[in-house]
Scaffold this active site. Sequence first.
Site, short mmCIF file in Angstrom:
data_model
loop_
_atom_site.label_atom_id
_atom_site.label_comp_id
_atom_site.label_asym_id
_atom_site.label_seq_id
_atom_site.Cartn_x
_atom_site.Cartn_y
_atom_site.Cartn_z
N LYS A 12 0.83 -1.21 0.00
CA LYS A 12 0.00 0.00 0.00
C LYS A 12 0.87 1.26 0.00
CE LYS A 12 -3.86 -2.33 2.33
NZ LYS A 12 -4.95 -2.17 3.33
N TYR A 46 -12.19 -2.57 -3.81
CA TYR A 46 -12.71 -2.78 -2.44
C TYR A 46 -14.25 -2.73 -2.40
CZ TYR A 46 -8.14 -2.65 -0.09
OH TYR A 46 -6.87 -2.95 0.36
N PHE A 70 -15.62 2.81 6.90
CA PHE A 70 -14.26 3.22 6.53
C PHE A 70 -14.00 3.18 5.03
CE2 PHE A 70 -14.18 -1.31 7.76
CZ PHE A 70 -13.66 -1.89 6.60
N ARG A 109 -0.87 -14.44 4.24
CA ARG A 109 -1.62 -13.87 5.37
C ARG A 109 -0.83 -13.98 6.66
NH1 ARG A 109 -6.61 -12.54 4.77
NH2 ARG A 109 -7.41 -13.28 6.76
N THR A 118 -4.96 -7.76 10.50
CA THR A 118 -5.33 -6.51 9.81
C THR A 118 -4.95 -5.29 10.65
OG1 THR A 118 -7.20 -7.68 8.85
CG2 THR A 118 -7.28 -5.28 8.76
N ARG A 169 2.97 -6.29 9.15
CA ARG A 169 2.17 -5.21 9.75
C ARG A 169 2.70 -4.81 11.12
NH1 ARG A 169 -3.32 -7.83 7.42
NH2 ARG A 169 -3.57 -6.54 5.55
N ASN A 211 -2.23 -0.05 6.78
CA ASN A 211 -1.64 -1.29 7.29
C ASN A 211 -0.68 -1.97 6.31
OD1 ASN A 211 -3.60 -2.20 5.57
ND2 ASN A 211 -4.57 -3.60 7.02
N HIS A 259 -1.91 -5.54 1.52
CA HIS A 259 -3.17 -6.26 1.35
C HIS A 259 -2.84 -7.64 0.79
CE1 HIS A 259 -7.21 -7.37 0.09
NE2 HIS A 259 -6.62 -7.83 -1.01
N GLU A 278 -9.41 -11.07 -7.43
CA GLU A 278 -8.49 -9.94 -7.25
C GLU A 278 -7.36 -9.97 -8.29
OE1 GLU A 278 -9.18 -9.04 -2.50
OE2 GLU A 278 -7.26 -9.89 -3.14
P1 CMP Z 1 -7.12 -4.98 3.67
O1 CMP Z 1 -6.55 -6.31 3.99
O2 CMP Z 1 -6.57 -4.23 2.52
O3 CMP Z 1 -8.70 -5.14 3.44
C1 CMP Z 1 -9.62 -4.12 3.71
C2 CMP Z 1 -9.01 -2.97 4.43
O4 CMP Z 1 -9.91 -2.13 5.11
C3 CMP Z 1 -8.09 -3.49 5.52
O5 CMP Z 1 -6.95 -4.07 4.97
C4 CMP Z 1 -7.85 -2.23 6.33
O6 CMP Z 1 -6.80 -1.44 5.82
C5 CMP Z 1 -9.18 -1.50 6.14
N1 CMP Z 1 -9.95 -1.57 7.38
C6 CMP Z 1 -10.50 -2.65 7.94
N2 CMP Z 1 -11.13 -2.32 9.08
C7 CMP Z 1 -10.96 -0.99 9.24
C8 CMP Z 1 -11.36 -0.06 10.23
N3 CMP Z 1 -12.07 -0.44 11.29
N4 CMP Z 1 -11.00 1.23 10.06
C9 CMP Z 1 -10.30 1.61 8.97
N5 CMP Z 1 -9.88 0.76 8.00
C10 CMP Z 1 -10.21 -0.52 8.14
#
Ligand code: CMP
Length: 140
Positions: free
Chosen positions: A11, A51, A59, A87, A93, A104, A114, A117, A128
């Site tokens: 990211k 997404y 969010f 993963r 996450t 992470r 984070n 992805h 994807e």
């Molecule tokens: P990712 O694995 O890219 O998949 C969806 C993304 O949404 C996740 O990583 C986070 O970066 C984001 N995300 C998930 N939960 C939250 C949250 N509570 N607040 C903000 N971002 C979020």
Amino acid sequence: MAIERTLSIIKPDGVKKNAIGNILNRFEKAGLRIKAMKLVQLSMAEAQGFYAVHKARPFFGELCEFMASGPVVISVLEGENAINKNRELMGATDPAKADAGTIRKDLANSIGENTVHGSDGADTAKTEIAYFFAETELVN
Ligand code: CMP
């Protein structure tokens, strides 16, 4: 164990931190092979499409704005158990909940930013990968 493919995105925060090599090194050390890769800046529409499954989440707007805020590295990783392996390398996450030694935990600032992805299952991986790469862009 089955040979799988998964989609990885480094990211904008990971690219800004100059951590591309650090992250790719972890994939390679874990035995994952890079089958396709590109450094691109996503448009808002591309981020929203990717997404779309999170469209109803509070969010969603913030997530898409962040993903379109700077360059990202998108790759297809292949290897035994690649989806879960990636993963495990990424960690939870929320970086605050991620295990020590994960990407992470080591590099990410917050759940929103984070650093990486990764596809969360076989069906998602297929969708994807197809979202970003034509079959002809994957090396054999
Ligand atoms: P990712 O694995 O890219 O998949 C969806 C993304 O949404 C996740 O990583 C986070 O970066 C984001 N995300 C998930 N939960 C939250 C949250 N509570 N607040 C903000 N971002 C979020």
